[in-house]
Enzyme design. Structure first.
Site, mmCIF file in Angstrom:
data_model
loop_
_atom_site.group_PDB
_atom_site.id
_atom_site.type_symbol
_atom_site.label_atom_id
_atom_site.label_comp_id
_atom_site.label_asym_id
_atom_site.label_seq_id
_atom_site.Cartn_x
_atom_site.Cartn_y
_atom_site.Cartn_z
ATOM 1 N N ARG A 82 0.839 -1.206 0.000
ATOM 2 C CA ARG A 82 0.000 0.000 0.000
ATOM 3 C C ARG A 82 0.871 1.253 0.000
ATOM 4 O O ARG A 82 0.531 2.255 -0.642
ATOM 5 C CB ARG A 82 -0.951 -0.030 1.206
ATOM 6 C CG ARG A 82 -2.023 1.038 1.133
ATOM 7 C CD ARG A 82 -3.091 0.848 2.198
ATOM 8 N NE ARG A 82 -2.541 0.965 3.544
ATOM 9 C CZ ARG A 82 -3.222 0.689 4.654
ATOM 10 N NH1 ARG A 82 -4.490 0.264 4.584
ATOM 11 N NH2 ARG A 82 -2.663 0.838 5.837
ATOM 12 N N LYS A 184 -2.667 6.478 1.509
ATOM 13 C CA LYS A 184 -2.421 6.946 2.872
ATOM 14 C C LYS A 184 -1.443 8.109 2.805
ATOM 15 O O LYS A 184 -0.230 7.953 3.014
ATOM 16 C CB LYS A 184 -1.885 5.782 3.720
ATOM 17 C CG LYS A 184 -2.267 5.887 5.172
ATOM 18 C CD LYS A 184 -2.219 4.542 5.848
ATOM 19 C CE LYS A 184 -2.255 4.668 7.354
ATOM 20 N NZ LYS A 184 -3.458 5.296 7.885
ATOM 21 N N GLU A 220 -16.164 6.274 4.744
ATOM 22 C CA GLU A 220 -15.429 5.780 5.910
ATOM 23 C C GLU A 220 -15.337 6.886 6.943
ATOM 24 O O GLU A 220 -15.998 7.915 6.815
ATOM 25 C CB GLU A 220 -14.051 5.256 5.497
ATOM 26 C CG GLU A 220 -13.137 6.276 4.847
ATOM 27 C CD GLU A 220 -11.738 5.718 4.593
ATOM 28 O OE1 GLU A 220 -11.284 4.846 5.351
ATOM 29 O OE2 GLU A 220 -11.095 6.176 3.638
#
Ligand code: PLP
Ligand code: COI
Length: 341
Positions: A82, A184, A220
């Site tokens: 990721r 992220k 989210e």
């Protein structure tokens, strides 16, 4: 090895400086070999890319002491992948996967005295991050980068541990369609700060963000994905290209299906459906699974049938199974547990 004298059972989610951190620099198109250092200070140009245009990405994972007394981490390969995806989206050089895992192992091993003992409820949070470090004044990617990892022992992310949370539907958007919500990057969190401070001032624990395009679908929170449980025990999680692909959520879906025999659905979840769910939880490395008891949409309250006193039964089973796997009480799927020592 002598553990540090820390009140493990009463830790919150905060920063405690540990002994060693890992640093590698990227210059002239290559990463150097990397070192562990005592120096917790970062010295960079006043004009560094990260300071001017927020070119930074990060990860979060944990080290656990198992029932057998080993120190382990959970699926660090997925954090490595990721972070490479995050870096690519911000035009940063990838930090190679094998090196990422090796750097995590080195950093945790060097701070073993800070890995909370089994049974304390605390864990060692591991924070890998990378940023543009050379001067950048025209809007463009940096040429030089620093990759670092520090660790800090932590307790529960939300005060009150497993007490159900009250969250509100935010008036702010977290991520644009085709934006950066799926990576992220620090910038996603900077823009959520006003929303979380506003939510806290209004007495809520967290925000529920809806999709920015139509404001009809659940996305989210600022730091966790949603899991819902239907009245007939299906585990449902929102599918969206603008949410972070949570490693905890992906693991919990596998646990639901393969350990608990529950049907799972990864699909668009309309806010209108939320009133019909039996349970709701927030899942992530920091949040683990934190139960939600109440969702407030501009004064309109949705009370989850699981209530405000304890986790719903399926959420509890998911929590027990996942943490059981992480702490060595339940056999893990192949490749999930990376033993450090
Ligand atoms: N969503 C956001 C915005 C997050 O910051 C995090 C935390 O990493 C998560 C979801 C959960 O992801 P993971 O389970 O990989 O920690
Ligand atoms: C994590 O769960 O690792 C995160 O990065 C979430 C953050 C809000 C602490």
């Amino acid at each position: 090895m002598q553990k540090k004298d820390i009140d493990w059972g009463n830790l919150g989610f905060g920063y405690i400086k540990t002994d060693k951190r890992y640093v590698s620099n990227y210059r002239d198109g290559a990463w150097d070999e990397g070192v562990l250092t005592d120096d917790d200070k970062v010295v960079i140009s006043e004009c560094a890319g990260v300071l001017q245009y927020s070119q930074s990405v990060f990860e979060g994972l944990k080290a656990y002491t198992t029932e057998q007394g080993q120190i382990v981490t959970f699926r660090p390969d997925l954090n490595a992948e990721r972070m490479m995806d995050s870096a690519a989206r911000l035009e940063m050089p990838p930090f190679p996967k094998e090196r990422f895992i090796d750097a995590v192992v080195q950093t945790v091993r060097a701070n073993a005295a800070y890995v909370p003992p089994y049974g304390t409820g605390a864990t060692l949070y591991i924070r890998p991050y990378m940023f543009g470090s050379n001067p950048v004044i025209g809007v463009k990617p940096a040429d030089e980068y620093q990759f670092r990892i520090f660790t800090t022992p932590v307790g529960p992310y939300f005060k009150g541990g497993a007490k159900p949370l009250t969250i509100c539907v935010s008036d702010f958007d977290r991520a644009a369609p085709h934006g950066t919500g799926h990576i992220k990057a620090g910038l996603n969190y900077a823009m959520s700060l006003h929303a979380i401070v506003s939510a806290h001032k209004a007495g809520f624990d967290e925000n529920m963000y809806l999709d920015a395009g139509t404001r009809t679908k659940v996305e989210e929170t600022g730091g966790a994905n949603f899991l819902f449980v239907t009245k007939d025990k299906h585990v449902v999680t929102p599918k969206s290209a603008s949410i972070l692909p949570s490693i905890t959520r992906r693991s919990l879906l596998y646990v639901a299906e393969h350990y608990l025999g529950l049907p799972v659905e990864e699909r668009e979840v309309y806010f209108d459906e939320v009133k019909d769910f039996a349970e709701c939880g927030l899942c992530g490395t920091a949040a683990v699974i934190s139960p939600v008891g109440k969702i407030v949409d501009h004064g309109h309250e949705i009370l989850l049938p699981s209530g405000m006193d304890h986790m719903g039964p399926v959420t509890q089973q998911l929590y027990d199974t996942l943490t059981g796997i992480q702490m060595g009480r339940i056999e893990a799927p192949e490749g999930w547990i990376h033993v450090i020592d």
